[in-house]
Design a protein around this motif. Sequence first.
Motif, PDB file in Angstrom:
ATOM      1  N   TRP A 179       0.831  -1.209   0.000  1.00  0.00           N
ATOM      2  CA  TRP A 179       0.000   0.000   0.000  1.00  0.00           C
ATOM      3  C   TRP A 179       0.868   1.262   0.000  1.00  0.00           C
ATOM      4  O   TRP A 179       0.604   2.215  -0.735  1.00  0.00           O
ATOM      5  CB  TRP A 179      -0.910  -0.018   1.221  1.00  0.00           C
ATOM      6  N   PRO A 189      -3.426  -1.070  -7.289  1.00  0.00           N
ATOM      7  CA  PRO A 189      -4.783  -0.974  -6.721  1.00  0.00           C
ATOM      8  C   PRO A 189      -4.799  -0.164  -5.418  1.00  0.00           C
ATOM      9  O   PRO A 189      -5.097  -0.678  -4.345  1.00  0.00           O
ATOM     10  CB  PRO A 189      -5.152  -2.438  -6.486  1.00  0.00           C
ATOM     11  N   ARG A 191      -6.709   2.234  -4.167  1.00  0.00           N
ATOM     12  CA  ARG A 191      -7.977   2.343  -3.435  1.00  0.00           C
ATOM     13  C   ARG A 191      -8.375   1.014  -2.803  1.00  0.00           C
ATOM     14  O   ARG A 191      -8.848   0.972  -1.662  1.00  0.00           O
ATOM     15  CB  ARG A 191      -9.083   2.828  -4.377  1.00  0.00           C
ATOM     16  N   GLN A 192      -8.185  -0.077  -3.534  1.00  0.00           N
ATOM     17  CA  GLN A 192      -8.534  -1.385  -2.990  1.00  0.00           C
ATOM     18  C   GLN A 192      -7.674  -1.716  -1.775  1.00  0.00           C
ATOM     19  O   GLN A 192      -8.177  -2.201  -0.754  1.00  0.00           O
ATOM     20  CB  GLN A 192      -8.364  -2.455  -4.071  1.00  0.00           C
ATOM     21  N   GLU A 399      -8.358  -1.051 -12.224  1.00  0.00           N
ATOM     22  CA  GLU A 399      -9.428  -1.541 -11.365  1.00  0.00           C
ATOM     23  C   GLU A 399     -10.781  -1.439 -12.062  1.00  0.00           C
ATOM     24  O   GLU A 399     -11.190  -0.358 -12.460  1.00  0.00           O
ATOM     25  CB  GLU A 399      -9.494  -0.733 -10.075  1.00  0.00           C
ATOM     26  N   GLN A 406     -13.836  -7.544  -9.804  1.00  0.00           N
ATOM     27  CA  GLN A 406     -12.573  -6.959  -9.368  1.00  0.00           C
ATOM     28  C   GLN A 406     -11.653  -8.050  -8.846  1.00  0.00           C
ATOM     29  O   GLN A 406     -12.037  -8.845  -7.982  1.00  0.00           O
ATOM     30  CB  GLN A 406     -12.832  -5.925  -8.281  1.00  0.00           C
ATOM     31  N   LEU A 409      -6.684  -9.151  -4.217  1.00  0.00           N
ATOM     32  CA  LEU A 409      -5.278  -8.780  -4.101  1.00  0.00           C
ATOM     33  C   LEU A 409      -4.379  -9.995  -4.301  1.00  0.00           C
ATOM     34  O   LEU A 409      -3.298  -9.882  -4.882  1.00  0.00           O
ATOM     35  CB  LEU A 409      -5.029  -8.144  -2.728  1.00  0.00           C
ATOM     36  N   ILE A 412      -3.879 -10.467  -7.965  1.00  0.00           N
ATOM     37  CA  ILE A 412      -2.958  -9.478  -8.532  1.00  0.00           C
ATOM     38  C   ILE A 412      -1.515  -9.867  -8.225  1.00  0.00           C
ATOM     39  O   ILE A 412      -0.644  -9.827  -9.102  1.00  0.00           O
ATOM     40  CB  ILE A 412      -3.284  -8.077  -7.972  1.00  0.00           C
TER      41      ILE A 412
END
Length: 423
Positions: A179, A189, A191-192, A399, A406, A409, A412
């Motif tokens: 993050w 990502p 925001r996710q 995204e 979606q 994580l 991804i």
Amino acid sequence: MPGAGGTGIRVTRAEDGTVRIAAPARGPAFTRAVLEVAGGVLLWPVLGTTALPSAEIHDPGRAQQWLWAVHGERAAAAVHALAAQPPGAAADVTPMEPETVLAGQAARLALGHWAARWWPASYPDGIPALQPDLLGVELAALTHRCQQLFDDPGDQPDGDAAELLETHQAALAPLIRWWQAARESASGPVRQLGRVLTLLGDAADCAGLEGDALRRLRSSLAEGVPHEVRTPFDLGGLFARSGDHALAAGERLAAGGRVIARGAGTNDWRRYPPGFVDSAEDAVSWAVSAVGARRRIEVEVVADVAAPSGGVHLAAEVGVEGGPPTRVSLARRGDVWAGRADLDVPASLPPGTRMEVGVLLAGFDPGPEPDSTIADGRADRDAVRAFVRHRLAAAALPEPQDTYTQPFLAEIAAAAADAEEDF
């Protein structure tokens, strides 16, 4: 979640007293996403789209807390009315657009639990495994977000966000680094990641959880400023993965004796827990050899990269021309499960002899699929592989707006690690 709307849905009172919304889901268990909620169970088909989940409700009173939000007020009223009717009573209801985002979040949570159980990780098929702790903490966040679905985590294994967070908190430190790096570079990502970490912080506070990883999470959320970012940032290497995996690098099948038959078996995912066997269709191989007057079958099964190396033994079930099955104990040896046993077969197997070999874990096994569904089972497994490949390809895209599609994580990160390995 796939868009709501469409034709009417049927609500029925079943013979066992449950109230059902829509028809029971069909197909093998690995084609359904299931979520155990207050007073019932929700089911979505993983392959294809549906406006609403089907539901099996055993306690209509408890289920009212989420029914109106997931299926709409008309369906909730129909369930309440049919609960007092005799078995066989039914009502057709025009579905309504859900008034909250709970329906979409519930579908996503169910899909995440499906991925934890059925994701077809395979070395030969080129489908990377999902990092279980990373998937687990996102499921904890989603569970906290979907608290309206649950009322007693003791009754609902899917509904305990605190337990999920405690079990998988090893992913917190690398998740925070991800993050921070994404915020610094304004990529990925962002925001996710922020939503997941915020929900995890709220879940930890609600449950009164403590620990170094959670203190760092709270500190990072309070600061809101990147720090200690590794440069360059390596997403593929951030989350611990199992070591290299060489496909079936054990002894050659039928190393002794004269081979009189060999082939591939059936890899039915339902017959063992996740993380034991590579999900490839040809992961199970066997050979029958003549050793003097005896006939011996040897079975090798490609192991999952995370398969236990001791203390647990799988078994192979061998049938000849539909006769009583013979069990062959399998032990982990390198990257395969392997075993051998004497087999009661003719001295010379006639051409075309039907040999059925499958792998299972005793005590977990629900039993083999009926003969009539074996081909369909393979088609369904191929469809699941195509589904997860599509999701992995989408993991590299910006995204999407749809909550259901979606990528998680963990998807991804798996896609990024797989791309680096291919490179």
